[in-house]
Design a protein around this motif. Structure first.
Motif, PDB file in Angstrom:
ATOM      1  N   ILE A 215       0.829  -1.211   0.000  1.00 28.86           N
ATOM      2  CA  ILE A 215       0.000   0.000   0.000  1.00 28.86           C
ATOM      3  C   ILE A 215       0.861   1.258   0.000  1.00 28.86           C
ATOM      4  CG2 ILE A 215      -1.643   1.391   1.335  1.00 28.86           C
ATOM      5  CD1 ILE A 215      -3.074  -1.133   2.120  1.00 28.86           C
ATOM      6  N   GLU A 216       1.784   1.362   0.941  1.00 29.88           N
ATOM      7  CA  GLU A 216       2.630   2.551   1.034  1.00 29.88           C
ATOM      8  C   GLU A 216       3.702   2.536  -0.047  1.00 29.88           C
ATOM      9  OE1 GLU A 216       2.986   5.334   2.566  1.00 29.88           O
ATOM     10  OE2 GLU A 216       1.543   5.314   4.208  1.00 29.88           O
ATOM     11  N   MET A 217       3.486   3.302  -1.110  1.00 30.05           N
ATOM     12  CA  MET A 217       4.462   3.412  -2.196  1.00 30.05           C
ATOM     13  C   MET A 217       4.528   4.869  -2.641  1.00 30.05           C
ATOM     14  SD  MET A 217       3.714  -0.003  -4.531  1.00 30.05           S
ATOM     15  CE  MET A 217       1.926   0.224  -4.615  1.00 30.05           C
ATOM     16  N   PRO A 218       5.673   5.321  -3.138  1.00 32.32           N
ATOM     17  CA  PRO A 218       5.782   6.715  -3.579  1.00 32.32           C
ATOM     18  C   PRO A 218       4.942   6.975  -4.835  1.00 32.32           C
ATOM     19  CG  PRO A 218       7.760   5.480  -4.148  1.00 32.32           C
ATOM     20  CD  PRO A 218       6.934   4.585  -3.283  1.00 32.32           C
ATOM     21  N   VAL A 219       4.544   8.218  -5.013  1.00 27.02           N
ATOM     22  CA  VAL A 219       3.772   8.693  -6.176  1.00 27.02           C
ATOM     23  C   VAL A 219       2.329   8.191  -6.152  1.00 27.02           C
ATOM     24  CG1 VAL A 219       3.629   8.922  -8.685  1.00 27.02           C
ATOM     25  CG2 VAL A 219       5.873   8.806  -7.557  1.00 27.02           C
ATOM     26  N   MET A 220       2.134   6.878  -6.059  1.00 25.30           N
ATOM     27  CA  MET A 220       0.788   6.307  -6.105  1.00 25.30           C
ATOM     28  C   MET A 220       0.698   5.147  -5.131  1.00 25.30           C
ATOM     29  SD  MET A 220      -1.102   4.695  -9.440  1.00 25.30           S
ATOM     30  CE  MET A 220      -0.710   6.157 -10.401  1.00 25.30           C
TER      31      MET A 220
ATOM     32  N   PRO B  17      -9.305  -9.277  -8.356  1.00 26.55           N
ATOM     33  CA  PRO B  17      -9.065  -9.545  -6.933  1.00 26.55           C
ATOM     34  C   PRO B  17      -7.677  -9.085  -6.491  1.00 26.55           C
ATOM     35  CG  PRO B  17     -10.036 -11.454  -8.010  1.00 26.55           C
ATOM     36  CD  PRO B  17      -9.670 -10.494  -9.097  1.00 26.55           C
ATOM     37  N   VAL B  18      -7.610  -8.502  -5.298  1.00 24.58           N
ATOM     38  CA  VAL B  18      -6.327  -8.036  -4.777  1.00 24.58           C
ATOM     39  C   VAL B  18      -6.135  -8.514  -3.335  1.00 24.58           C
ATOM     40  CG1 VAL B  18      -6.224  -5.982  -6.239  1.00 24.58           C
ATOM     41  CG2 VAL B  18      -7.259  -5.814  -3.976  1.00 24.58           C
ATOM     42  N   ILE B  19      -4.873  -8.773  -2.992  1.00 25.12           N
ATOM     43  CA  ILE B  19      -4.470  -9.040  -1.614  1.00 25.12           C
ATOM     44  C   ILE B  19      -3.463  -7.956  -1.258  1.00 25.12           C
ATOM     45  CG2 ILE B  19      -3.226 -10.587  -0.056  1.00 25.12           C
ATOM     46  CD1 ILE B  19      -4.212 -12.937  -1.781  1.00 25.12           C
ATOM     47  N   PHE B  20      -3.750  -7.205  -0.218  1.00 23.31           N
ATOM     48  CA  PHE B  20      -2.815  -6.170   0.221  1.00 23.31           C
ATOM     49  C   PHE B  20      -1.825  -6.770   1.215  1.00 23.31           C
ATOM     50  CE2 PHE B  20      -6.400  -3.375  -1.023  1.00 23.31           C
ATOM     51  CZ  PHE B  20      -5.723  -2.559  -1.920  1.00 23.31           C
ATOM     52  N   VAL B  21      -0.543  -6.451   1.017  1.00 19.93           N
ATOM     53  CA  VAL B  21       0.512  -6.879   1.927  1.00 19.93           C
ATOM     54  C   VAL B  21       1.220  -5.616   2.391  1.00 19.93           C
ATOM     55  CG1 VAL B  21       2.661  -8.157   2.116  1.00 19.93           C
ATOM     56  CG2 VAL B  21       0.792  -9.099   0.775  1.00 19.93           C
ATOM     57  N   THR B  22       1.089  -5.283   3.667  1.00 27.05           N
ATOM     58  CA  THR B  22       1.585  -3.993   4.145  1.00 27.05           C
ATOM     59  C   THR B  22       2.021  -4.053   5.601  1.00 27.05           C
ATOM     60  OG1 THR B  22       0.984  -1.665   4.477  1.00 27.05           O
ATOM     61  CG2 THR B  22      -0.776  -3.295   4.695  1.00 27.05           C
ATOM     62  N   ALA B  23       2.887  -3.138   5.969  1.00 27.74           N
ATOM     63  CA  ALA B  23       3.333  -3.048   7.370  1.00 27.74           C
ATOM     64  C   ALA B  23       2.371  -2.200   8.200  1.00 27.74           C
ATOM     65  CB  ALA B  23       4.731  -2.436   7.420  1.00 27.74           C
ATOM     66  N   TYR B  24       1.410  -1.548   7.544  1.00 28.46           N
ATOM     67  CA  TYR B  24       0.528  -0.602   8.228  1.00 28.46           C
ATOM     68  C   TYR B  24      -0.875  -1.183   8.428  1.00 28.46           C
ATOM     69  CZ  TYR B  24       4.292   2.499   6.756  1.00 28.46           C
ATOM     70  OH  TYR B  24       5.526   3.067   6.557  1.00 28.46           O
ATOM     71  N   LYS B  25      -1.401  -0.990   9.634  1.00 28.28           N
ATOM     72  CA  LYS B  25      -2.734  -1.526   9.922  1.00 28.28           C
ATOM     73  C   LYS B  25      -3.838  -0.515   9.648  1.00 28.28           C
ATOM     74  CE  LYS B  25      -2.427  -0.367  14.867  1.00 28.28           C
ATOM     75  NZ  LYS B  25      -2.442  -0.894  16.239  1.00 28.28           N
ATOM     76  N   GLU B  26      -3.474   0.778   9.514  1.00 25.67           N
ATOM     77  CA  GLU B  26      -4.514   1.818   9.445  1.00 25.67           C
ATOM     78  C   GLU B  26      -5.265   1.877   8.116  1.00 25.67           C
ATOM     79  OE1 GLU B  26      -0.463   4.021   9.063  1.00 25.67           O
ATOM     80  OE2 GLU B  26      -1.311   2.323  10.166  1.00 25.67           O
ATOM     81  N   TYR B  27      -4.806   1.101   7.114  1.00 20.91           N
ATOM     82  CA  TYR B  27      -5.485   1.129   5.813  1.00 20.91           C
ATOM     83  C   TYR B  27      -6.508   0.003   5.658  1.00 20.91           C
ATOM     84  CZ  TYR B  27      -1.692   4.272   4.388  1.00 20.91           C
ATOM     85  OH  TYR B  27      -0.809   5.308   4.283  1.00 20.91           O
ATOM     86  N   ALA B  28      -6.660  -0.817   6.680  1.00 14.84           N
ATOM     87  CA  ALA B  28      -7.503  -2.006   6.557  1.00 14.84           C
ATOM     88  C   ALA B  28      -8.932  -1.673   6.140  1.00 14.84           C
ATOM     89  CB  ALA B  28      -7.501  -2.783   7.868  1.00 14.84           C
ATOM     90  N   ALA B  29      -9.519  -0.668   6.769  1.00 15.25           N
ATOM     91  CA  ALA B  29     -10.910  -0.320   6.447  1.00 15.25           C
ATOM     92  C   ALA B  29     -11.044   0.098   4.982  1.00 15.25           C
ATOM     93  CB  ALA B  29     -11.401   0.802   7.362  1.00 15.25           C
ATOM     94  N   GLU B  30     -10.106   0.926   4.507  1.00 16.90           N
ATOM     95  CA  GLU B  30     -10.146   1.361   3.108  1.00 16.90           C
ATOM     96  C   GLU B  30      -9.934   0.184   2.160  1.00 16.90           C
ATOM     97  OE1 GLU B  30      -8.072   5.301   2.246  1.00 16.90           O
ATOM     98  OE2 GLU B  30      -7.300   4.790   4.233  1.00 16.90           O
TER      99      GLU B  30
ATOM    100  N   PRO C 218       5.817  -8.451   8.887  1.00 10.87           N
ATOM    101  CA  PRO C 218       6.477  -9.385   7.974  1.00 10.87           C
ATOM    102  C   PRO C 218       5.556 -10.552   7.599  1.00 10.87           C
ATOM    103  CG  PRO C 218       7.281  -9.701  10.206  1.00 10.87           C
ATOM    104  CD  PRO C 218       6.398  -8.488  10.243  1.00 10.87           C
ATOM    105  N   VAL C 219       5.534 -10.884   6.327  1.00  9.93           N
ATOM    106  CA  VAL C 219       4.605 -11.894   5.811  1.00  9.93           C
ATOM    107  C   VAL C 219       5.097 -13.297   6.135  1.00  9.93           C
ATOM    108  CG1 VAL C 219       3.429 -12.753   3.754  1.00  9.93           C
ATOM    109  CG2 VAL C 219       4.042 -10.332   3.920  1.00  9.93           C
ATOM    110  N   LYS C 220       4.190 -14.115   6.649  1.00 13.81           N
ATOM    111  CA  LYS C 220       4.501 -15.529   6.888  1.00 13.81           C
ATOM    112  C   LYS C 220       3.827 -16.357   5.802  1.00 13.81           C
ATOM    113  CE  LYS C 220       5.033 -15.121  11.895  1.00 13.81           C
ATOM    114  NZ  LYS C 220       4.556 -15.574  13.218  1.00 13.81           N
ATOM    115  N   LYS C 221       4.489 -17.424   5.372  1.00 14.85           N
ATOM    116  CA  LYS C 221       3.966 -18.251   4.283  1.00 14.85           C
ATOM    117  C   LYS C 221       2.556 -18.768   4.600  1.00 14.85           C
ATOM    118  CE  LYS C 221       4.734 -22.533   1.739  1.00 14.85           C
ATOM    119  NZ  LYS C 221       5.528 -23.785   1.655  1.00 14.85           N
ATOM    120  N   GLU C 222       2.341 -19.232   5.829  1.00 12.34           N
ATOM    121  CA  GLU C 222       1.040 -19.801   6.203  1.00 12.34           C
ATOM    122  C   GLU C 222      -0.069 -18.757   6.086  1.00 12.34           C
ATOM    123  OE1 GLU C 222       3.790 -19.954   8.055  1.00 12.34           O
ATOM    124  OE2 GLU C 222       4.334 -22.052   7.660  1.00 12.34           O
TER     125      GLU C 222
END
Length: 232
Positions: free
Chosen positions: A51-56, A69-82, A95-99
Motif C-alpha cells: 500500500i505505502e508506495m511513492p507517487v501512487m 481480486p487483490v491481496i494487500f501486503v503492508t506493514a501498516y494496519k490503518e489502511y484495513a478499512a479502506e 512481515p509476511v509468513k507463508k502460512e
C-alpha cells in the motif's frame, strides 16, 4: 502479479509465492507507474501488492484494476478499512509468513473460481498465441506428447489446441468444476463427452479417425470425484 516498491520485500514476496502451488507469478513490479502502463498487455487473475508506495499508493492502484481480486501486503494496519471498502480479498501484515499468505490465497482461489464460472470462456496461452477457450467447445484435455508441461485440448469440431506451460491444477481452477473432471494423471474430460463408464474405463462420444469411440482410463485416485460429478 506482484507489486512492491521495496526490492527486498518484493524478492521475499516472490519467493513465498513460488512456494504456493496455486500461484504462478506472471511478473513482479517495483513501480506502480510501470505496472499500470503494462496492464493492457498482462494476463493475470490476482494482484498481491503493497500500500505505502511513492507517487501512487496501492489503494489507488487497486481501484484502477477494474475489479481484479487483490491481496494487500503492508506493514501498516490503518489502511484495513479502506482496503475492504475496495473489496480486497485479504489484508496481510508484514512481515509476511507463508502460512498467512497461503490462507489469503485460498480465499482468492474461491473468489476467482466464482468469477470464472460466471463466464463461458477463459483466455489462455497456446502455441499460436493467446486464445479464447470456450468451455462448451472442449471435449477433453491431455498432456502433450511433445512436452509434458503443455496440454493438448480436443475441441468439438476436432481441432486440437496446444496450451503452453499449464498444469492440470491450474486448468481445473479456471474450468467450471461441474463440467470437467480429472480422470487420471494425464487426462481430464468434459462430462458431456462421457457416453458410459465402468470401474476403470470411460467410453466417450468422441469419434476417432478409425470411426471408433475414444476410450479413456479412469484411475482409482480420481474415480470417486468423477462419479460424484457424473451423479450431479
Amino acid at each position: 502479479m506482484l507489486l512492491d516498491d521495496e526490492l527486498p520485500g518484493l524478492t521475499y514476496l516472490k519467493m513465498l509465492c513460488e512456494q504456493i502451488p496455486e500461484l504462478e507469478v506472471v511478473k513482479a513490479f517495483n513501480s506502480p507507474e510501470i505496472f499500470l502502463q503494462e496492464i493492457p498487455s498482462l494476463d493475470f487473475d490476482l494482484c498481491i501488492l503493497d500500500i505505502e508506495m511513492p507517487v501512487m499508493n496501492g489503494l489507488h492502484v487497486a481501484n484502477l484494476l477494474q475489479g481484479k481480486p487483490v491481496i494487500f501486503v503492508t506493514a501498516y494496519k490503518e489502511y484495513a478499512a479502506e482496503a475492504f471498502d475496495l473489496d480486497a480479498v485479504d489484508y496481510v501484515r508484514k512481515p509476511v509468513k507463508k502460512e498467512r499468505l497461503q490462507q489469503a490465497v485460498q480465499k482468492a482461489v474461491k473468489r476467482i473460481g466464482k468469477i470464472n464460472t460466471a463466464k463461458n470462456f477463459v483466455q489462455l496461452n497456446t502455441d499460436k498465441g493467446k486464445a479464447l477457450l470456450f468451455f462448451e467447445q472442449v471435449c477433453y484435455i491431455k498432456t502433450s506428447e511433445s512436452d509434458s508441461r503443455d496440454k493438448a485440448v480436443q475441441l468439438v469440431d476436432g481441432t486440437i489446441l496446444t496450451l503452453k506451460n499449464i498444469s492440470f491444477e491450474k486448468l481445473l481452477e479456471v474450468l467450471p468444476a461441474d463440467q470437467f473432471s480429472r480422470i487420471n494423471k494425464k487426462e481430464l474430460v468434459a462430462i458431456k463427452s462421457v457416453h458410459f463408464f465402468s470401474h476403470d474405463e470411460i467410453t466417450t462420444n468422441i469419434v476417432q479417425p478409425s470411426g471408433k469411440p475414444l476410450v479413456l482410463s479412469l484411475s482409482e485416485s480420481y474415480r470417486q470425484e468423477f462419479i460424484n460429478k457424473v451423479k450431479e
